[in-house]
Design a protein around this motif. Structure first.
Motif, PDB file in Angstrom:
ATOM      1  N   ASP A  93      23.655  48.317 -19.673  1.00  0.00           N
ATOM      2  CA  ASP A  93      24.432  47.470 -20.564  1.00  0.00           C
ATOM      3  C   ASP A  93      25.579  46.771 -19.848  1.00  0.00           C
ATOM      4  N   ALA A  99      26.978  44.149 -20.974  1.00  0.00           N
ATOM      5  CA  ALA A  99      27.882  43.567 -21.954  1.00  0.00           C
ATOM      6  C   ALA A  99      29.079  44.472 -22.210  1.00  0.00           C
ATOM      7  N   ILE A 100      28.821  45.755 -22.417  1.00  0.00           N
ATOM      8  CA  ILE A 100      29.911  46.684 -22.705  1.00  0.00           C
ATOM      9  C   ILE A 100      30.855  46.786 -21.510  1.00  0.00           C
ATOM     10  N   ALA A 123      30.434  49.964 -29.769  1.00  0.00           N
ATOM     11  CA  ALA A 123      29.911  50.639 -28.573  1.00  0.00           C
ATOM     12  C   ALA A 123      29.874  52.154 -28.781  1.00  0.00           C
ATOM     13  N   SER A 140      27.057  52.938 -31.049  1.00  0.00           N
ATOM     14  CA  SER A 140      25.769  52.784 -30.378  1.00  0.00           C
ATOM     15  C   SER A 140      25.414  54.024 -29.537  1.00  0.00           C
ATOM     16  N   HIS A 194      26.544  38.672 -21.782  1.00  0.00           N
ATOM     17  CA  HIS A 194      26.480  38.990 -23.210  1.00  0.00           C
ATOM     18  C   HIS A 194      25.330  39.916 -23.574  1.00  0.00           C
ATOM     19  N   ASN A 200      22.331  43.188 -23.017  1.00  0.00           N
ATOM     20  CA  ASN A 200      22.083  44.530 -22.500  1.00  0.00           C
ATOM     21  C   ASN A 200      20.870  44.491 -21.563  1.00  0.00           C
ATOM     22  N   HIS A 206      24.384  41.500 -27.146  1.00  0.00           N
ATOM     23  CA  HIS A 206      25.035  42.663 -27.736  1.00  0.00           C
ATOM     24  C   HIS A 206      25.621  42.301 -29.102  1.00  0.00           C
TER      25      HIS A 206
END
Lengths: 160, 160, 160, 160
Positions: free
Chosen positions: A35, A37-38, A81, A84, B63, B65, B71
């Motif tokens: 991930d 994005a996180i 997050a 998730s 942006h 994952n 995301h």
């Protein structure tokens, strides 16, 4: 407080360890690995376990508006997050179907925020997770409730 | 479709133009000027008017994952930004008190997303705004409903 | 779990007892006295205290549809009633601004349902209350989150 | 405004007419026949069609609290009933998984309320329905958004 799941979906996670804590950790590690994005948003995983997770964010210049207040989008992101990680912690692929957030206080530049997700209910494939976002001083900034749906036919994340 | 506001809060926007469209544009320009967070996330203001706004985001590597799917945090962020421009468009400082998002479809790397916010109700200081996030092909990715509260004692954003 | 209210609204309840538990009980008694709707729907107040309340409903013929399943409207009603007692328990007139409910299991004819409301956050005039609806066997039927707003200029309910 | 459903679930309604309007009407008639709860609460079906429905309620003594204001439980109930007719109108058994309501204005004793439900999105088995509750004078009392899930293996309601 969380509902016990009486009719758990069959797991797709044949390779996962039998220990719930080890499963939660292995899944989280795989999710983090994939991930961008996180990580790119500055969100860190602090802790994870069966049905729960904690994430953290230091409020930087890029997270605030002109008044030095963290944007609601990043508060949601931080809570989402944690949600998730928590809803995937049982080793069954699970997606977010939605969520509600209430913004209660402003978070300011430089503050260290933590989001704590706990499982409130897991009935069949449907899950509910409560996430509280707090400042380092323990003041509540936002309350989030996420709705999840297990999709056992999807492969669980791996480190490959 | 939006409710007419029968009991509008007194405006704090003495310097704003009398024309509603010009007011919406001037406020949005000032908000953009001050908001690093929205710009930094890759979100652009496309259009604004009284009680409405459109924002856009091109789904980039940062942006998504590991499965190349945008995301949910960024989908919320995009919708929340449109909501924020729309609920401030009348020239009265207004804050988001919360919102609910439903995730309906995955958005993929490279897709151009647009969020369209419309005012659904404005009663006293309370507002409700519906935001739909669509792909370039017009498929709905997410539906968001934002709750706002006017705070007329706060100064409106300016370009200073 | 509830947030401590750092900036309590000034109370309009000059005549209320100083003891929080006594205040909660006196307000609830006055609310019950005036509220035909809750009683008429078959909802009973079971317990009340500062920031919390429990209500109960026996699922009768009039509450079910053709499949013998309690209608979602009555599940919401039961949860909303517990929320209403809880958010007014501090002696400050408080109204429901909204709420979200998730329906998790069916409740059947003859079942005894209980809704338990706890205060999750109280920041300024805004409150959040979590309400869980359970069967007598302890299975969760619905999860509700209510949003309240204190209106201290309104008179508190009395027994007059 | 509603999303077209690109991947409709297979219908369980082999005996239903091919015409969408006729299907909506036949399903609604069967639902009304079986639903004591809606009728007992004083809620009437006014109109139904594919993806939409309207219900009405005259605010009586039994619906109000001591201040002569309709209880939020009945406002939710009225909206939820319209939602229920609308989401079942396609002839596929569909259950409410949840919903959010915002209370915007008080409704008073003697007022005639109408709830209008429209389909906002239908993607796979998930539906979103917006319901507006208005007074006879057209003022908005509440805004509701319902979340539904199709369960095609359940039999559709019949008049048997």
């Amino acid at each position: 407080m969380a509902v016990r799941h009486t009719d758990r979906v069959s797991t797709n996670a044949a390779d996962l360890p039998a220990d719930p804590q080890a499963t939660a950790e292995r899944v989280a590690k795989a999710m983090e690995h994939h991930d961008e994005a996180i990580r790119g948003a500055g969100i860190r995983l602090v802790d994870v376990g069966p049905g729960r997770a904690r994430t953290a964010l230091t409020v930087e210049e890029r997270h605030v508006n002109g008044h030095g207040i963290a944007h609601g989008g990043y508060l949601f992101f931080l809570a989402d997050a944690a949600f998730s990680f928590a809803c995937n912690s049982h080793g069954v692929s699970t997606v977010a179907s939605g969520g509600d957030v209430a913004f209660l206080r402003a978070a300011r530049l430089g503050e260290e925020l933590e989001a704590e997700a706990v499982e409130r209910a897991l009935v069949g494939r449907t899950g509910l997770y409560d996430v509280t976002v707090r400042t380092g001083a323990g003041e509540v900034v936002a309350e989030f409730r996420g709705r999840s749906r297990a999709v056992p036919h999807l492969p669980a994340p791996t480190l490959d």
